[in-house]
Design an enzyme around this catalytic site. Structure first.
Site, PDB file in Angstrom:
ATOM      1  N   CYS A  76       1.881 -11.373 -33.008  1.00 40.56           N
ATOM      2  CA  CYS A  76       0.776 -10.752 -33.732  1.00 40.56           C
ATOM      3  C   CYS A  76       1.068  -9.267 -33.926  1.00 40.56           C
ATOM      4  O   CYS A  76       1.548  -8.596 -33.011  1.00 40.56           O
ATOM      5  CB  CYS A  76      -0.526 -10.914 -32.942  1.00 40.56           C
ATOM      6  SG  CYS A  76      -0.875 -12.622 -32.481  1.00 40.56           S
ATOM      7  N   PHE A  84      -7.505  -4.406 -30.947  1.00 43.31           N
ATOM      8  CA  PHE A  84      -7.036  -5.487 -30.060  1.00 43.31           C
ATOM      9  C   PHE A  84      -8.176  -6.385 -29.580  1.00 43.31           C
ATOM     10  O   PHE A  84      -8.088  -7.608 -29.674  1.00 43.31           O
ATOM     11  CB  PHE A  84      -6.294  -4.862 -28.876  1.00 43.31           C
ATOM     12  CG  PHE A  84      -5.598  -5.852 -27.981  1.00 43.31           C
ATOM     13  CD1 PHE A  84      -4.405  -6.434 -28.363  1.00 43.31           C
ATOM     14  CD2 PHE A  84      -6.123  -6.178 -26.743  1.00 43.31           C
ATOM     15  CE1 PHE A  84      -3.747  -7.331 -27.534  1.00 43.31           C
ATOM     16  CE2 PHE A  84      -5.477  -7.073 -25.904  1.00 43.31           C
ATOM     17  CZ  PHE A  84      -4.287  -7.655 -26.302  1.00 43.31           C
ATOM     18  N   SER A 102       3.020 -12.509 -28.199  1.00 42.06           N
ATOM     19  CA  SER A 102       3.308 -11.083 -28.193  1.00 42.06           C
ATOM     20  C   SER A 102       2.355 -10.466 -29.203  1.00 42.06           C
ATOM     21  O   SER A 102       2.061 -11.061 -30.232  1.00 42.06           O
ATOM     22  CB  SER A 102       4.747 -10.802 -28.641  1.00 42.06           C
ATOM     23  OG  SER A 102       5.664 -11.405 -27.759  1.00 42.06           O
ATOM     24  N   CYS A 103       1.857  -9.272 -28.895  1.00 37.27           N
ATOM     25  CA  CYS A 103       0.955  -8.582 -29.811  1.00 37.27           C
ATOM     26  C   CYS A 103       1.302  -7.098 -29.762  1.00 37.27           C
ATOM     27  O   CYS A 103       1.257  -6.498 -28.687  1.00 37.27           O
ATOM     28  CB  CYS A 103      -0.503  -8.818 -29.427  1.00 37.27           C
ATOM     29  SG  CYS A 103      -1.692  -8.150 -30.603  1.00 37.27           S
ATOM     30  N   VAL A 104       1.652  -6.556 -30.909  1.00 37.40           N
ATOM     31  CA  VAL A 104       2.071  -5.164 -30.966  1.00 37.40           C
ATOM     32  C   VAL A 104       1.380  -4.436 -32.109  1.00 37.40           C
ATOM     33  O   VAL A 104       0.968  -5.049 -33.088  1.00 37.40           O
ATOM     34  CB  VAL A 104       3.607  -5.035 -31.130  1.00 37.40           C
ATOM     35  CG1 VAL A 104       4.331  -5.624 -29.939  1.00 37.40           C
ATOM     36  CG2 VAL A 104       4.071  -5.695 -32.413  1.00 37.40           C
TER      37      VAL A 104
END
Length: 124
Positions: A76, A84, A102-104
């Site tokens: 993501c 977030f 994964s979220c960045v």
């Protein structure tokens, strides 16, 4: 390798596919919040855009004969990390099986999108 395509999700705007399947594993391209009915982003906030991303991915998964329970990994991308919590509130409604993720935060996303999601799903 099998190319996955559906008119229920935005068409690829470059030299790539909505998704590909190889050996029972589906890899999607990133989906932003383009509404396929109008061909542009219509939601202005992160919640609306996250929901459209998930709807687009649902359509691609359906075209591959899968659904969100088959998802094993997501990546993501958020234009603002401050989004977030709101993003997660939408995300958890779709990804109830809690795949790896994964979220960045990134500097920019295509078309001024606030988020983008790609995933890997397995039919096995």
């Amino acid at each position: 390798m099998k190319i996955i395509h559906t008119d229920k999700a935005p068409a690829a705007v470059g030299p790539y596919s909505q998704a590909v399947e190889i050996n029972g594993v589906v890899y999607t391209s990133g989906q932003i919040a383009i509404d396929p009915a109008v061909g542009k982003i219509t939601a202005e906030d992160i919640a609306g855009q996250a929901e459209q991303c998930c709807k687009n991915l649902a359509a691609v998964l359906e075209a591959a004969g899968l659904n969100f329970t088959n998802v094993v990994k997501t990546t993501c991308f958020l234009a603002e990390i401050a989004d977030f919590k709101t993003f997660n509130a939408v995300y958890e409604k779709f990804f109830v099986s809690k795949p790896a993720r994964s979220c960045v935060a990134v500097k920019d996303l295509p078309a001024g999108a606030l988020c983008e999601i790609e995933l890997v799903a397995s039919g096995k």
